[in-house]
Write a protein that holds these residues in place. Structure first.
Motif, PDB file in Angstrom:
ATOM      1  N   VAL A 184       0.842  -1.200   0.000  1.00 53.94           N
ATOM      2  CA  VAL A 184       0.000   0.000   0.000  1.00 53.94           C
ATOM      3  C   VAL A 184       0.876   1.249   0.000  1.00 53.94           C
ATOM      4  CG1 VAL A 184      -1.726   1.311   1.287  1.00 53.94           C
ATOM      5  CG2 VAL A 184      -1.943  -1.177   1.106  1.00 53.94           C
ATOM      6  N   ALA A 185       1.941   1.233   0.785  1.00 56.67           N
ATOM      7  CA  ALA A 185       2.895   2.340   0.766  1.00 56.67           C
ATOM      8  C   ALA A 185       3.629   2.412  -0.567  1.00 56.67           C
ATOM      9  CB  ALA A 185       3.896   2.195   1.908  1.00 56.67           C
ATOM     10  N   GLY A 186       3.770   1.256  -1.208  1.00 61.53           N
ATOM     11  CA  GLY A 186       4.339   1.222  -2.547  1.00 61.53           C
ATOM     12  C   GLY A 186       5.620   0.435  -2.658  1.00 61.53           C
ATOM     13  N   VAL A 187       5.618  -0.574  -3.520  1.00 59.32           N
ATOM     14  CA  VAL A 187       6.840  -1.270  -3.928  1.00 59.32           C
ATOM     15  C   VAL A 187       6.857  -1.302  -5.452  1.00 59.32           C
ATOM     16  CG1 VAL A 187       7.048  -2.661  -1.846  1.00 59.32           C
ATOM     17  CG2 VAL A 187       5.744  -3.555  -3.775  1.00 59.32           C
ATOM     18  N   GLU A 188       8.049  -1.287  -6.029  1.00 58.88           N
ATOM     19  CA  GLU A 188       8.164  -1.282  -7.476  1.00 58.88           C
ATOM     20  C   GLU A 188       8.039  -2.695  -8.039  1.00 58.88           C
ATOM     21  OE1 GLU A 188      11.868   0.904  -8.190  1.00 58.88           O
ATOM     22  OE2 GLU A 188      10.604   2.556  -8.862  1.00 58.88           O
ATOM     23  N   VAL A 189       7.430  -2.780  -9.203  1.00 60.73           N
ATOM     24  CA  VAL A 189       7.273  -4.034  -9.943  1.00 60.73           C
ATOM     25  C   VAL A 189       7.947  -3.821 -11.292  1.00 60.73           C
ATOM     26  CG1 VAL A 189       5.632  -5.670 -10.927  1.00 60.73           C
ATOM     27  CG2 VAL A 189       5.111  -4.527  -8.757  1.00 60.73           C
ATOM     28  N   ILE A 190       8.993  -4.613 -11.567  1.00 61.47           N
ATOM     29  CA  ILE A 190       9.888  -4.344 -12.693  1.00 61.47           C
ATOM     30  C   ILE A 190       9.995  -5.593 -13.566  1.00 61.47           C
ATOM     31  CG2 ILE A 190      12.240  -3.644 -13.339  1.00 61.47           C
ATOM     32  CD1 ILE A 190      12.380  -2.623 -10.294  1.00 61.47           C
ATOM     33  N   GLN A 199       8.980  -2.849 -18.049  1.00 57.17           N
ATOM     34  CA  GLN A 199       7.930  -2.441 -17.125  1.00 57.17           C
ATOM     35  C   GLN A 199       8.543  -1.915 -15.835  1.00 57.17           C
ATOM     36  OE1 GLN A 199       5.774  -6.412 -17.249  1.00 57.17           O
ATOM     37  NE2 GLN A 199       4.006  -5.040 -17.183  1.00 57.17           N
ATOM     38  N   ARG A 200       7.940  -0.878 -15.279  1.00 60.77           N
ATOM     39  CA  ARG A 200       8.270  -0.398 -13.949  1.00 60.77           C
ATOM     40  C   ARG A 200       7.031   0.322 -13.417  1.00 60.77           C
ATOM     41  NH1 ARG A 200      12.872   0.881 -10.613  1.00 60.77           N
ATOM     42  NH2 ARG A 200      14.220   0.071 -12.276  1.00 60.77           N
ATOM     43  N   GLY A 201       6.351  -0.315 -12.501  1.00 60.57           N
ATOM     44  CA  GLY A 201       5.166   0.266 -11.889  1.00 60.57           C
ATOM     45  C   GLY A 201       5.302   0.257 -10.383  1.00 60.57           C
ATOM     46  N   THR A 205      -0.235   2.479  -6.842  1.00 58.62           N
ATOM     47  CA  THR A 205      -1.188   2.940  -7.854  1.00 58.62           C
ATOM     48  C   THR A 205      -2.185   1.863  -8.267  1.00 58.62           C
ATOM     49  OG1 THR A 205       0.219   2.353  -9.741  1.00 58.62           O
ATOM     50  CG2 THR A 205       0.572   4.514  -8.732  1.00 58.62           C
ATOM     51  N   LEU A 206      -2.213   0.726  -7.564  1.00 55.29           N
ATOM     52  CA  LEU A 206      -3.202  -0.310  -7.870  1.00 55.29           C
ATOM     53  C   LEU A 206      -4.617   0.243  -7.708  1.00 55.29           C
ATOM     54  CD1 LEU A 206      -1.648  -3.416  -6.081  1.00 55.29           C
ATOM     55  CD2 LEU A 206      -2.074  -3.209  -8.539  1.00 55.29           C
ATOM     56  N   VAL A 207      -5.495  -0.100  -8.621  1.00 56.56           N
ATOM     57  CA  VAL A 207      -6.900   0.276  -8.484  1.00 56.56           C
ATOM     58  C   VAL A 207      -7.532  -0.474  -7.314  1.00 56.56           C
ATOM     59  CG1 VAL A 207      -9.140   0.374  -9.651  1.00 56.56           C
ATOM     60  CG2 VAL A 207      -7.024   0.750 -10.964  1.00 56.56           C
ATOM     61  N   PHE A 208      -7.239  -1.787  -7.215  1.00 54.68           N
ATOM     62  CA  PHE A 208      -7.715  -2.630  -6.116  1.00 54.68           C
ATOM     63  C   PHE A 208      -6.488  -3.240  -5.436  1.00 54.68           C
ATOM     64  CE2 PHE A 208     -10.773  -2.872  -9.636  1.00 54.68           C
ATOM     65  CZ  PHE A 208     -11.886  -2.291  -9.030  1.00 54.68           C
ATOM     66  N   ASP A 209      -6.254  -2.896  -4.165  1.00 52.22           N
ATOM     67  CA  ASP A 209      -5.071  -3.416  -3.490  1.00 52.22           C
ATOM     68  C   ASP A 209      -5.308  -4.839  -2.987  1.00 52.22           C
ATOM     69  OD1 ASP A 209      -6.443  -3.274  -1.044  1.00 52.22           O
ATOM     70  OD2 ASP A 209      -5.470  -1.415  -0.424  1.00 52.22           O
ATOM     71  N   ALA A 210      -4.277  -5.405  -2.340  1.00 50.99           N
ATOM     72  CA  ALA A 210      -4.323  -6.814  -1.955  1.00 50.99           C
ATOM     73  C   ALA A 210      -5.500  -7.134  -1.046  1.00 50.99           C
ATOM     74  CB  ALA A 210      -3.009  -7.202  -1.285  1.00 50.99           C
ATOM     75  N   ALA A 211      -5.707  -6.341  -0.003  1.00 51.63           N
ATOM     76  CA  ALA A 211      -6.799  -6.610   0.931  1.00 51.63           C
ATOM     77  C   ALA A 211      -8.153  -6.509   0.243  1.00 51.63           C
ATOM     78  CB  ALA A 211      -6.722  -5.656   2.117  1.00 51.63           C
ATOM     79  N   GLU A 212      -8.318  -5.511  -0.622  1.00 49.66           N
ATOM     80  CA  GLU A 212      -9.580  -5.365  -1.354  1.00 49.66           C
ATOM     81  C   GLU A 212      -9.844  -6.583  -2.235  1.00 49.66           C
ATOM     82  OE1 GLU A 212     -10.504  -0.873  -2.484  1.00 49.66           O
ATOM     83  OE2 GLU A 212      -8.413  -1.410  -2.914  1.00 49.66           O
ATOM     84  N   THR A 255      12.010 -10.692 -13.644  1.00 44.89           N
ATOM     85  CA  THR A 255      10.892 -10.036 -12.958  1.00 44.89           C
ATOM     86  C   THR A 255      11.342  -9.735 -11.538  1.00 44.89           C
ATOM     87  OG1 THR A 255       9.460 -11.545 -14.218  1.00 44.89           O
ATOM     88  CG2 THR A 255       8.426 -10.175 -12.514  1.00 44.89           C
ATOM     89  N   GLU A 256      11.337  -8.467 -11.162  1.00 46.78           N
ATOM     90  CA  GLU A 256      11.922  -8.059  -9.883  1.00 46.78           C
ATOM     91  C   GLU A 256      10.944  -7.219  -9.066  1.00 46.78           C
ATOM     92  OE1 GLU A 256      15.701  -5.424  -8.136  1.00 46.78           O
ATOM     93  OE2 GLU A 256      15.392  -5.630 -10.314  1.00 46.78           O
ATOM     94  N   ILE A 257      10.890  -7.506  -7.779  1.00 47.26           N
ATOM     95  CA  ILE A 257      10.257  -6.629  -6.806  1.00 47.26           C
ATOM     96  C   ILE A 257      11.275  -6.444  -5.679  1.00 47.26           C
ATOM     97  CG2 ILE A 257       8.381  -6.279  -5.163  1.00 47.26           C
ATOM     98  CD1 ILE A 257       6.585  -7.930  -6.940  1.00 47.26           C
ATOM     99  N   PRO A 258      11.847  -5.239  -5.543  1.00 45.99           N
ATOM    100  CA  PRO A 258      12.815  -5.018  -4.465  1.00 45.99           C
ATOM    101  C   PRO A 258      12.196  -5.361  -3.107  1.00 45.99           C
ATOM    102  CG  PRO A 258      12.869  -3.204  -6.024  1.00 45.99           C
ATOM    103  CD  PRO A 258      11.695  -4.055  -6.402  1.00 45.99           C
TER     104      PRO A 258
END
Length: 289
Positions: A184-190, A199-201, A205-212, A255-258
């Protein structure tokens, strides 16, 4: 915590990372561990060190793999669609999953596309729950790539046949618990293809986050420990380019997520089908009773 299924000594076992060392957990893999063990007990079960252990597919036998498409605004725009009022969902089988370093074996002549994603791992049974309950039930997060066969996906209005090819969804290398990662605070998806960033998002900015997503899905189907939900891909997919760009034999997709890690999967295009599905093999060769 960082959890994994690792290969060690000719078998697989669930494991927890202690500093830079893997320590054994009492299950064949994370699917079994999460189905039988409360998340708050896992750390206390760490056993012997596993020198030289290698992470493999962390969750080989989820009961459900549910995926959300069109969940980043930039990707929705590049696909020519409006922002959704409800999640766009489809399902995969467990057979679609493969390990963090595995080759992806497919027939030649397909329109193969990359889709880097954050995956959510369910840690408790959920049925018709609210967002807060769903959030507390997240066991952790991992990296996925929803490799899509676009020409098959576009054959009909239903996406399933372009999304469920065997061993085309790499996952891993570890599952990171929510105390160490906050999407929710934000992690990069590469995503990189042959070393070129495509790709780098950011998950903020997800429309629907994990809990939703978990709460919404639990309204119509029960989710259980070890189930997996893919949260969607950011902009930059090959089919969104002009002209479209697709994957070729020998291409390397990273595919990387720090904070979680990197998948490295090379494409092998051949008429020979993939072999050696890992689920049965690991349990037959494991000597534990």
């Amino acid at each position: 915590m960082k959890l994994a299924t690792v290969a060690h000594g000719g078998r697989t076992t669930a494991a927890v990372l202690d500093g830079d060392r893997w320590r054994e957990l009492p299950a064949y893999d994370l699917s079994v561990l999460l189905a039988t063990t409360a998340a708050d007990r896992i750390a206390s079960l760490a056993g012997a060190e596993l020198p030289g252990a290698t992470p493999v597919l962390p969750l080989p036998s989820p009961g459900k793999v549910v995926c959300c498409g069109l969940n980043y605004a930039d990707h929705i725009t590049e696909m020519g669609r409006d922002l959704p009022a409800h999640p766009t969902l489809f399902a995969k089988y467990a057979d679609t999953l493969t390990g963090p370093e595995d080759d992806l074996v497919l027939p030649p002549g397909l329109d193969l596309d990359w889709e880097a994603e954050l995956a959510v791992v369910v840690g408790a049974e959920l049925s018709r729950v609210d967002r807060d309950t769903a959030g507390r039930a997240i066991a952790g997060y991992t990296v996925a790539n929803d490799i899509s066969v676009r020409d098959w996906q576009k054959r009909t209005l239903q996406w399933f046949q372009g999304k469920a090819w065997d061993r085309t969804t790499p996952l891993g290398p570890v599952v990171v618990t929510p105390d160490e990662l906050d999407p929710v605070a934000g992690v990069e998806v590469i995503c990189r293809v042959n070393g070129v960033e495509r790709q780098r998002g950011n998950t903020s900015t997800l429309v629907f986050d994990a809990a939703e997503l978990l709460a919404y899905i639990s309204t119509f189907t029960v989710l259980r420990p070890g189930d997996i939900v893919l949260t969607g891909t950011p902009g930059g997919v090959g089919s969104g380019m002009n002209p479209p760009v697709f994957l070729a034999d020998g291409d390397l997709v990273e595919t990387e997520i720090p904070g979680i890690g990197t998948l490295r999967n090379r494409f092998r295009l051949t008429d020979s089908p993939p072999t050696g599905f890992p689920l049965t093999d690991s349990r037959l060769t494991d000597s534990r009773s």
